[in-house]
Motif scaffolding. Structure first.
Motif, short mmCIF file in Angstrom:
data_model
loop_
_atom_site.label_atom_id
_atom_site.label_comp_id
_atom_site.label_asym_id
_atom_site.label_seq_id
_atom_site.Cartn_x
_atom_site.Cartn_y
_atom_site.Cartn_z
N ASP A 25 0.82 -1.21 0.00
CA ASP A 25 0.00 0.00 0.00
C ASP A 25 0.85 1.26 0.00
O ASP A 25 0.51 2.26 -0.66
N ASP A 26 1.96 1.25 0.74
CA ASP A 26 2.88 2.40 0.75
C ASP A 26 3.44 2.65 -0.65
O ASP A 26 3.53 3.81 -1.10
N LEU A 27 3.84 1.59 -1.33
CA LEU A 27 4.43 1.73 -2.66
C LEU A 27 3.40 2.23 -3.67
O LEU A 27 3.69 3.10 -4.51
N LEU A 28 2.19 1.69 -3.60
CA LEU A 28 1.13 2.16 -4.50
C LEU A 28 0.81 3.62 -4.25
O LEU A 28 0.58 4.39 -5.19
N GLU A 29 0.78 4.02 -3.00
CA GLU A 29 0.50 5.42 -2.67
C GLU A 29 1.56 6.35 -3.25
O GLU A 29 1.26 7.50 -3.61
N ALA A 30 2.79 5.85 -3.36
CA ALA A 30 3.88 6.63 -3.96
C ALA A 30 3.87 6.58 -5.49
O ALA A 30 4.73 7.17 -6.13
N GLY A 31 2.91 5.86 -6.06
CA GLY A 31 2.80 5.78 -7.51
C GLY A 31 3.76 4.80 -8.15
O GLY A 31 4.06 4.89 -9.35
N ILE A 32 4.24 3.83 -7.37
CA ILE A 32 5.17 2.81 -7.89
C ILE A 32 4.38 1.59 -8.31
O ILE A 32 3.81 0.87 -7.48
N GLY A 33 4.32 1.34 -9.61
CA GLY A 33 3.60 0.19 -10.13
C GLY A 33 2.10 0.37 -10.12
O GLY A 33 1.56 1.40 -9.70
N ARG A 34 1.42 -0.67 -10.64
CA ARG A 34 -0.04 -0.69 -10.70
C ARG A 34 -0.57 -1.82 -9.84
O ARG A 34 0.12 -2.83 -9.65
N PRO A 35 -1.78 -1.70 -9.32
CA PRO A 35 -2.29 -2.74 -8.41
C PRO A 35 -2.20 -4.15 -8.97
O PRO A 35 -1.87 -5.10 -8.24
N ARG A 36 -2.47 -4.33 -10.26
CA ARG A 36 -2.48 -5.69 -10.82
C ARG A 36 -1.08 -6.30 -10.90
O ARG A 36 -0.95 -7.51 -11.08
N GLN A 37 -0.03 -5.48 -10.78
CA GLN A 37 1.33 -6.03 -10.80
C GLN A 37 1.72 -6.67 -9.47
O GLN A 37 2.62 -7.50 -9.42
N TYR A 38 1.04 -6.29 -8.40
CA TYR A 38 1.49 -6.69 -7.07
C TYR A 38 0.98 -8.06 -6.66
O TYR A 38 -0.15 -8.44 -6.95
N VAL A 39 1.84 -8.77 -5.97
CA VAL A 39 1.48 -10.00 -5.29
C VAL A 39 2.13 -9.96 -3.92
O VAL A 39 3.30 -9.60 -3.79
N VAL A 40 1.34 -10.27 -2.90
CA VAL A 40 1.85 -10.27 -1.52
C VAL A 40 2.19 -11.71 -1.12
O VAL A 40 1.32 -12.57 -1.11
N ILE A 41 3.46 -11.96 -0.85
CA ILE A 41 3.91 -13.26 -0.38
C ILE A 41 4.70 -13.03 0.90
O ILE A 41 5.84 -12.56 0.86
N PRO A 42 4.10 -13.32 2.06
CA PRO A 42 4.81 -13.10 3.32
C PRO A 42 6.07 -13.96 3.40
O PRO A 42 6.20 -14.97 2.71
N PRO A 43 7.01 -13.57 4.25
CA PRO A 43 8.26 -14.33 4.35
C PRO A 43 8.03 -15.71 4.96
O PRO A 43 7.00 -15.98 5.58
N GLY A 44 9.01 -16.56 4.74
CA GLY A 44 8.99 -17.90 5.32
C GLY A 44 10.27 -18.16 6.07
O GLY A 44 11.36 -17.81 5.60
N VAL A 45 10.17 -18.77 7.24
CA VAL A 45 11.31 -18.95 8.13
C VAL A 45 11.33 -20.38 8.66
O VAL A 45 10.28 -20.97 8.90
N ARG A 46 12.52 -20.90 8.85
CA ARG A 46 12.69 -22.16 9.55
C ARG A 46 13.69 -21.91 10.69
O ARG A 46 14.87 -21.68 10.45
N LEU A 47 13.20 -21.94 11.92
CA LEU A 47 14.04 -21.67 13.09
C LEU A 47 14.64 -22.99 13.59
O LEU A 47 13.98 -24.03 13.58
N GLY A 48 15.91 -22.94 14.01
CA GLY A 48 16.55 -24.12 14.54
C GLY A 48 15.95 -24.54 15.88
O GLY A 48 15.12 -23.82 16.45
N PRO A 49 16.34 -25.69 16.39
CA PRO A 49 15.82 -26.16 17.68
C PRO A 49 16.05 -25.12 18.78
O PRO A 49 17.16 -24.62 18.94
N VAL A 50 15.00 -24.80 19.51
CA VAL A 50 15.08 -23.78 20.55
C VAL A 50 15.49 -24.44 21.87
O VAL A 50 14.79 -25.32 22.38
#
Length: 395
Positions: free
Chosen positions: A165-190
């Motif tokens: 949303d911040d990037l779109l508000e700044a006029g960077i790209g168009r809505p249809r270009q965007y895809v939101v993929i949250p990060p993925g993490v694998r944490l070692g044994p705690v």
């Protein structure tokens, strides 16, 4: 011989310093289905005051080095890196060029346009430079350049809806270009809490608040220290751990001198899960973030977080459910920290909820599946399946 019909992915990242972009690149490198994808990782070298993600790992990762692709901007070196990237693309003939970080995004997308290979182009925004990095003319130049580069991109990937949303508000790209993929993490044994504190030489019974990340301006280690001093006024036996390094290390050492006995500067550590296990609270004090992996990892370790409400942080930390959010004032942050330290039942409830939420939502397997689906969608009907020429891969 049967032709190689795998989807060829050329991933470009300026440097593999400790942080979200490198973690995501490695997670993808290790997780992509090798029978369906031929994935090559191209990167420069890490600066002297940064932790090298590749060196801190046990498992080796093959990368192709582009010597002039590091963080610094030098026109002559950047031109050499651009020429090398164009040559690598013409040799490998990728179906997908996936860039990460600002400099790699600029050079990689330009190279894709000039190479004549016509790959689909994806650029990942792990955060952005709109807040906390540049002001005035520099910010304007950044926005203008990203608008141009967006026109050279098939997809713009963000780690959270807030970043998009911040990037779109700044006029960077168009809505249809965007895809939101949250990060993925694998944490070692705690490890168990007592063992973790013993390993880090921390007191067994004192409250402990931890900072995990680069000691750099946008992360605001100075605000962490100011918050710590405010906490000490109310919880005088509290200890504070800073895990990380960066250009503000010496400044941080000067600022903590009056309360030095309450601080522990660990530098970069391979066993970051030990730091989480030893802590009662993780404190993030940044001016700007995407979806910070520190908060994801802390949640997976079952440790509640207190964080500034910036970027897409609220998509990781659910205020009052998995942690506490705050404005940027150090007194307000300190009040949130003291609340958790003085109410162990609340801290335990938030930590347990954080573990369930982050484990279900931010696993590396989900990241890989989402990215594979994106790559396949971009390649439908446009793949050139001619084999690539051999390219040298060096660690």
């Amino acid at each position: 011989m049967k032709p190689d019909t795998r989807i060829r992915v050329m991933e470009i990242i300026a440097r593999m310093n400790v942080g979200g972009p490198a973690t995501q690149a490695i997670g993808l490198y290790e997780g992509l289905n090798r029978e369906d994808f031929d994935h090559r990782l191209h990167t420069g070298h890490v600066g002297g005051n940064e932790g090298d993600h590749l060196q801190l790992r046990d498992a080796p990762v093959q990368v192709t080095r582009i010597p002039n692709l590091g963080r610094s901007i030098r026109p002559t070196d950047d031109l050499r890196a651009l020429v090398q990237l164009i040559g690598a693309m013409r040799a490998f003939r990728p179906h997908i060029v996936h860039t990460r970080t600002t400099k790699a995004g600029a050079l990689g997308r330009t190279a894709a346009r000039l190479s004549g290979v016509n790959p689909a182009v994806v650029h990942s925004f792990h955060g952005h430079l709109l807040y906390g990095y540049f002001t005035g003319v520099k910010r304007s130049l950044y926005v203008r350049s990203e608008r141009v580069l967006a026109s050279m991109s098939d997809r713009l990937m963000t780690v959270g809806h807030g970043v998009r949303d911040d990037l779109l508000e700044a006029g960077i790209g168009r809505p249809r270009q965007y895809v939101v993929i949250p990060p993925g993490v694998r944490l070692g044994p705690v490890p168990e809490r007592g063992a973790a504190r013993l390993a880090l030489r921390l007191p067994q019974d004192a409250p402990i608040v931890a900072y995990v990340g680069r000691l750099t301006h946008v992360k605001r280690p100075d605000r962490f220290i100011a918050t710590a001093k405010a906490v000490l006024a109310r919880v005088p036996d509290c200890h504070f751990v800073m895990c990380g390094n960066g250009e503000l290390r010496r400044e941080a050492e000067r600022e903590i001198e009056p309360v030095r006995e309450s601080f522990h500067l660990l530098g970069w550590r391979q066993d970051v899960e030990t730091v989480y296990a030893a802590a009662d609270v993780i404190l993030l004090t940044s001016d700007n973030e995407g979806t910070p992996l520190t908060l994801v990892e802390a949640g997976m370790a079952g440790i509640p977080s207190v964080s500034t409400r910036v970027g897409s942080v609220a998509e990781i930390v659910k205020d009052g459910e998995t942690g506490l959010l705050s404005g940027t004032d150090s007194a307000e942050l300190a009040a949130r920290v003291v609340r958790l330290l003085s109410d162990p039942a609340l801290a335990r409830r938030l930590g347990d909820s954080a573990r369930r939420w982050t484990t279900a939502s931010f696993g590396v397997e989900r990241l890989v599946a989402d990215t594979e689906a994106l790559y396949r969608s971009l390649c439908r009907g446009r793949r050139d399946l001619r084999p690539a020429r051999s390219t040298e891969v060096t660690a």
